[in-house]
Structure formats: structure tokens, C-alpha cells
Design a protein around this motif. Structure first.
Motif, PDB file in Angstrom:
ATOM      1  N   GLN A 215       0.854  -1.180   0.000  1.00 40.04           N
ATOM      2  CA  GLN A 215       0.000   0.000   0.000  1.00 40.04           C
ATOM      3  C   GLN A 215       0.895   1.236   0.000  1.00 40.04           C
ATOM      4  O   GLN A 215       1.686   1.441   0.927  1.00 40.04           O
ATOM      5  N   ARG A 216       0.806   2.055  -1.060  1.00 34.54           N
ATOM      6  CA  ARG A 216       1.607   3.270  -1.151  1.00 34.54           C
ATOM      7  C   ARG A 216       0.831   4.354  -1.883  1.00 34.54           C
ATOM      8  O   ARG A 216       0.123   4.062  -2.849  1.00 34.54           O
ATOM      9  N   ASP A 217       0.959   5.568  -1.377  1.00 33.75           N
ATOM     10  CA  ASP A 217       0.338   6.738  -2.032  1.00 33.75           C
ATOM     11  C   ASP A 217      -1.157   6.545  -2.242  1.00 33.75           C
ATOM     12  O   ASP A 217      -1.718   6.975  -3.254  1.00 33.75           O
ATOM     13  N   GLY A 218      -1.794   5.896  -1.280  1.00 39.23           N
ATOM     14  CA  GLY A 218      -3.239   5.696  -1.351  1.00 39.23           C
ATOM     15  C   GLY A 218      -3.694   4.642  -2.329  1.00 39.23           C
ATOM     16  O   GLY A 218      -4.896   4.528  -2.602  1.00 39.23           O
ATOM     17  N   LEU A 219      -2.764   3.855  -2.888  1.00 40.58           N
ATOM     18  CA  LEU A 219      -3.106   2.816  -3.853  1.00 40.58           C
ATOM     19  C   LEU A 219      -2.592   1.461  -3.376  1.00 40.58           C
ATOM     20  O   LEU A 219      -1.589   1.377  -2.660  1.00 40.58           O
ATOM     21  N   ARG A 220      -3.299   0.406  -3.789  1.00 42.76           N
ATOM     22  CA  ARG A 220      -2.800  -0.947  -3.582  1.00 42.76           C
ATOM     23  C   ARG A 220      -2.014  -1.350  -4.824  1.00 42.76           C
ATOM     24  O   ARG A 220      -2.522  -1.275  -5.942  1.00 42.76           O
ATOM     25  N   TRP A 221      -0.763  -1.771  -4.635  1.00 43.13           N
ATOM     26  CA  TRP A 221       0.132  -2.112  -5.732  1.00 43.13           C
ATOM     27  C   TRP A 221       0.422  -3.596  -5.735  1.00 43.13           C
ATOM     28  O   TRP A 221       0.651  -4.202  -4.677  1.00 43.13           O
ATOM     29  N   TYR A 222       0.431  -4.174  -6.920  1.00 39.12           N
ATOM     30  CA  TYR A 222       0.830  -5.568  -7.084  1.00 39.12           C
ATOM     31  C   TYR A 222       2.274  -5.617  -7.546  1.00 39.12           C
ATOM     32  O   TYR A 222       2.639  -4.979  -8.544  1.00 39.12           O
ATOM     33  N   LYS A 223       3.098  -6.368  -6.831  1.00 35.88           N
ATOM     34  CA  LYS A 223       4.515  -6.510  -7.172  1.00 35.88           C
ATOM     35  C   LYS A 223       4.661  -7.669  -8.161  1.00 35.88           C
ATOM     36  O   LYS A 223       4.648  -8.829  -7.766  1.00 35.88           O
ATOM     37  N   THR A 224       4.769  -7.349  -9.426  1.00 33.50           N
ATOM     38  CA  THR A 224       4.918  -8.394 -10.437  1.00 33.50           C
ATOM     39  C   THR A 224       6.319  -8.992 -10.360  1.00 33.50           C
ATOM     40  O   THR A 224       7.220  -8.426  -9.735  1.00 33.50           O
ATOM     41  N   GLY A 225       6.514 -10.097 -11.037  1.00 28.73           N
ATOM     42  CA  GLY A 225       7.840 -10.664 -11.194  1.00 28.73           C
ATOM     43  C   GLY A 225       8.481 -10.226 -12.491  1.00 28.73           C
ATOM     44  O   GLY A 225       9.512 -10.754 -12.881  1.00 28.73           O
ATOM     45  N   ASP A 226       7.872  -9.239 -13.156  1.00 25.12           N
ATOM     46  CA  ASP A 226       8.355  -8.803 -14.463  1.00 25.12           C
ATOM     47  C   ASP A 226       9.345  -7.655 -14.322  1.00 25.12           C
ATOM     48  O   ASP A 226       9.237  -6.818 -13.423  1.00 25.12           O
ATOM     49  N   ARG A 227      10.297  -7.622 -15.250  1.00 20.71           N
ATOM     50  CA  ARG A 227      11.292  -6.563 -15.305  1.00 20.71           C
ATOM     51  C   ARG A 227      11.033  -5.738 -16.560  1.00 20.71           C
ATOM     52  O   ARG A 227      10.904  -6.292 -17.658  1.00 20.71           O
ATOM     53  N   GLY A 228      10.934  -4.432 -16.405  1.00 20.81           N
ATOM     54  CA  GLY A 228      10.644  -3.592 -17.548  1.00 20.81           C
ATOM     55  C   GLY A 228      11.020  -2.151 -17.288  1.00 20.81           C
ATOM     56  O   GLY A 228      11.551  -1.809 -16.226  1.00 20.81           O
ATOM     57  N   PHE A 229      10.706  -1.288 -18.269  1.00 16.20           N
ATOM     58  CA  PHE A 229      10.993   0.139 -18.105  1.00 16.20           C
ATOM     59  C   PHE A 229       9.926   0.959 -18.813  1.00 16.20           C
ATOM     60  O   PHE A 229       9.251   0.490 -19.734  1.00 16.20           O
ATOM     61  N   LEU A 230       9.785   2.198 -18.366  1.00 16.27           N
ATOM     62  CA  LEU A 230       8.855   3.151 -18.963  1.00 16.27           C
ATOM     63  C   LEU A 230       9.629   4.174 -19.779  1.00 16.27           C
ATOM     64  O   LEU A 230      10.720   4.597 -19.378  1.00 16.27           O
ATOM     65  N   ASP A 231       9.068   4.575 -20.928  1.00 16.73           N
ATOM     66  CA  ASP A 231       9.690   5.673 -21.665  1.00 16.73           C
ATOM     67  C   ASP A 231       9.063   6.993 -21.209  1.00 16.73           C
ATOM     68  O   ASP A 231       8.193   7.018 -20.335  1.00 16.73           O
ATOM     69  N   ASP A 232       9.488   8.084 -21.799  1.00 20.14           N
ATOM     70  CA  ASP A 232       9.018   9.391 -21.356  1.00 20.14           C
ATOM     71  C   ASP A 232       7.544   9.634 -21.658  1.00 20.14           C
ATOM     72  O   ASP A 232       6.941  10.553 -21.093  1.00 20.14           O
ATOM     73  N   ASP A 233       6.959   8.834 -22.545  1.00 12.74           N
ATOM     74  CA  ASP A 233       5.534   8.975 -22.868  1.00 12.74           C
ATOM     75  C   ASP A 233       4.656   8.032 -22.051  1.00 12.74           C
ATOM     76  O   ASP A 233       3.431   8.035 -22.217  1.00 12.74           O
ATOM     77  N   GLY A 234       5.270   7.216 -21.201  1.00  6.61           N
ATOM     78  CA  GLY A 234       4.498   6.318 -20.360  1.00  6.61           C
ATOM     79  C   GLY A 234       4.279   4.928 -20.919  1.00  6.61           C
ATOM     80  O   GLY A 234       3.563   4.125 -20.314  1.00  6.61           O
ATOM     81  N   PHE A 235       4.888   4.606 -22.069  1.00  8.83           N
ATOM     82  CA  PHE A 235       4.741   3.269 -22.647  1.00  8.83           C
ATOM     83  C   PHE A 235       5.659   2.294 -21.912  1.00  8.83           C
ATOM     84  O   PHE A 235       6.828   2.598 -21.664  1.00  8.83           O
ATOM     85  N   LEU A 236       5.127   1.129 -21.609  1.00 12.30           N
ATOM     86  CA  LEU A 236       5.866   0.120 -20.852  1.00 12.30           C
ATOM     87  C   LEU A 236       6.454  -0.930 -21.781  1.00 12.30           C
ATOM     88  O   LEU A 236       5.767  -1.458 -22.665  1.00 12.30           O
ATOM     89  N   THR A 237       7.723  -1.225 -21.587  1.00 15.50           N
ATOM     90  CA  THR A 237       8.399  -2.308 -22.301  1.00 15.50           C
ATOM     91  C   THR A 237       8.803  -3.369 -21.290  1.00 15.50           C
ATOM     92  O   THR A 237       9.443  -3.057 -20.285  1.00 15.50           O
ATOM     93  N   ILE A 238       8.403  -4.616 -21.543  1.00 22.69           N
ATOM     94  CA  ILE A 238       8.776  -5.722 -20.674  1.00 22.69           C
ATOM     95  C   ILE A 238      10.092  -6.302 -21.179  1.00 22.69           C
ATOM     96  O   ILE A 238      10.186  -6.719 -22.336  1.00 22.69           O
ATOM     97  N   VAL A 239      11.081  -6.323 -20.313  1.00 20.90           N
ATOM     98  CA  VAL A 239      12.403  -6.826 -20.675  1.00 20.90           C
ATOM     99  C   VAL A 239      12.521  -8.312 -20.395  1.00 20.90           C
ATOM    100  O   VAL A 239      13.090  -9.074 -21.173  1.00 20.90           O
ATOM    101  N   ASP A 240      11.956  -8.731 -19.272  1.00 16.46           N
ATOM    102  CA  ASP A 240      12.115 -10.126 -18.867  1.00 16.46           C
ATOM    103  C   ASP A 240      10.962 -10.506 -17.960  1.00 16.46           C
ATOM    104  O   ASP A 240      10.476  -9.680 -17.167  1.00 16.46           O
ATOM    105  N   ARG A 241      10.508 -11.746 -18.065  1.00 16.02           N
ATOM    106  CA  ARG A 241       9.473 -12.257 -17.172  1.00 16.02           C
ATOM    107  C   ARG A 241      10.092 -13.365 -16.341  1.00 16.02           C
ATOM    108  O   ARG A 241      10.414 -14.428 -16.842  1.00 16.02           O
ATOM    109  N   ASP A 242      10.291 -13.097 -15.053  1.00 14.30           N
ATOM    110  CA  ASP A 242      10.976 -14.025 -14.166  1.00 14.30           C
ATOM    111  C   ASP A 242      10.180 -14.115 -12.871  1.00 14.30           C
ATOM    112  O   ASP A 242      10.157 -13.192 -12.071  1.00 14.30           O
TER     113      ASP A 242
END
Length: 263
Positions: A215-242
């Protein structure tokens, strides 16, 4: 544990971004014991009030093609493997998929060659989405680019290689796997998903639930096992699923063993 609130929220999120229309018709082939099939191809059409064409075998390329053509289905969901099967099937005529306006893929990474071959043969846009059962399941999806005729500008809805933007009412955060501190755009780390569609927890397993959810910043967050990054426009790229290092991975491993041990 997916609540009614989770389900309705995800249904509304998906319906809004896909711009479901009164004249749409869903081609439903995904199994209902999976969240992807249950939420997107069963419950959402019911809530949106659009007809559904059901087919029990997603690998029956010709049967699905005939159903799409006969009932003029406009939307279909699938996986990268299934789209590859359809593209290479000699008896599936390209005109059978003519009524489709969008195909959305999930449940694994979309192979770029599969997407290219499918679009070349059937002339239907393929949009890659992303999510987990724990997110009811959709967290993001690519969308067709939109031309704004008022300002004559293009709103970018998709980027090749990404899984799209977070759905309305949800958000991504990329964090250090150990400290869970936020990382800057462009730097890969563990993917956290927050929003209205995050599960309540794992049934009868509060310890595992506590490790998978924060629980952070008033939201419930799910901790995925995925590794990824966001670009400056907010698009998510998944690098690895572990899944080995997270609570969800242990849960999936237990379920996989249980399934394999069934007679």
C-alpha cells in the motif's frame, strides 16, 4: 481473489480504451477459467451489451474464421501462438477475417514476426496488451493512433515493442527489486501495477498476499515478477518475465505442480 469491484473496474477500463461500439461483435475463443477469457470475452460484452460468438477451440483456425465471417465479428482476443497458427493455416482464407477491426493479444510476449505476418495476410491491426490474473487481468494495451481533426495532430496510441499505456484508473511504477524505490524513465526494474483492478489477495494465504501487495500513495500495488521500463511517454516495455523471485511465482509454481500431478 477478484472482487466485483475489480471486475467491473477492469471491464469499464477495457471498454473505454477499445471504444466498444453498438455494432461490435466479439469472437470469444479463450477459456473462461482464465481471467483474460472471463473478463474480456465473457463479462465485458455482457456489461457492454454487445453480442458474442463463442467457439470452444481456439486452435480451430478454419472454424473460427467461418464464425467471424458468418456473424460479422469485429473484435477478437488471442495469443501470439494462436495468431501464428492462423497466419500459417492454408485453409483459412484472408477474407474470413475481413469483418475484424481489432485483434488484441496477451498472455505472453507478442512475436514481432507473428504480428507482421498476421497484419499482412488479414489486414487487421494487432494490439499487444499486458496484465496478470492478479490485475483482473488487463493492466495496459496498445491502441490505434488517432487523428485529431480539430488540431490536425496525431495522438500516438501504440509503440512497437511495448505493451502500451496503463489503462485509465491504473498506473505503472518501475522500482528497484530490493528497495522498491522508484527508478527513472528508461531504467529497467521490477514492474509494480497500481489501480482499481488489483486483486484483494490470494485465497486463504495472507502471508503470500502480504508479500505480493503493498500500500503506497493511497493505492494498492501488485509486485509483479516482471522486469521492464517506462519511456518518457508512459509506454511500458517488458524486458524479462521471471517469476522466481516474487510471491506470485511461488503461487504459480505450486499450481503448475498440482496440475502436472493430476491423473
Amino acid at each position: 481473489m477478484l472482487s466485483h469491484r475489480n471486475l467491473i473496474a477492469n471491464i469499464r477500463q477495457i471498454g473505454d480504451v477499445l471504444n466498444v461500439r453498438d455494432d461490435d461483435c466479439w469472437m470469444a475463443t479463450l477459456p473462461l477459467y482464465q481471467a483474460f477469457g472471463l473478463t474480456v470475452t465473457c463479462l465485458m460484452p455482457l456489461v457492454e451489451g454487445v453480442p458474442v460468438v463463442c467457439h470452444p477451440d481456439p486452435a480451430d483456425a478454419v472454424g473460427i474464421g467461418k464464425a467471424v465471417a458468418r456473424y460479422r465479428a469485429t473484435l477478437m482476443c488471442g495469443t501470439s501462438t494462436l495468431l501464428g497458427l492462423y497466419s500459417g493455416h492454408p485453409r483459412l482464407h484472408p477474407l474470413m477475417f475481413g469483418p475484424l477491426r481489432l485483434v488484441v493479444t496477451g498472455a505472453g510476449r507478442l512475436d514481432a514476426a507473428v504480428a507482421r505476418d498476421f497484419e499482412l495476410r488479414f489486414h487487421v491491426p494487432v494490439l499487444e496488451g499486458y496484465g496478470c490474473t492478479e490485475t483482473t487481468p488487463v493492466a495496459s494495451v496498445n491502441l490505434p493512433d488517432h487523428l485529431d481533426t480539430r488540431w490536425w495532430s496525431v495522438q500516438t496510441g501504440s509503440k512497437s515493442g511495448t505493451v502500451g499505456l496503463a489503462l485509465p484508473g491504473s498506473t505503472f511504477r518501475i522500482v528497484d527489486p530490493e528497495t522498491l524505490e522508484a527508478l527513472p524513465n528508461g531504467e529497467a526494474g521490477r514492474v509494480l501495477i497500481g489501480g482499481t483492478q488489483i486483486m484483494k489477495g490470494y485465497l486463504n494465504d495472507p502471508e503470500l498476499s502480504a508479500r505480493a501487495l503493498i500500500q503506497r500513495d493511497g493505492l494498492r500495488w501488485y509486485k509483479t515478477g516482471d522486469r521492464g521500463f517506462l519511456d518518457d511517454d508512459g509506454f511500458l516495455t517488458i524486458v524479462d518475465r521471471d517469476w522466481r523471485s516474487d510471491a506470485a511465482g511461488e503461487r504459480r509454481a505450486d499450481l503448475a505442480v498440482a496440475t502436472e500431478c493430476r491423473p
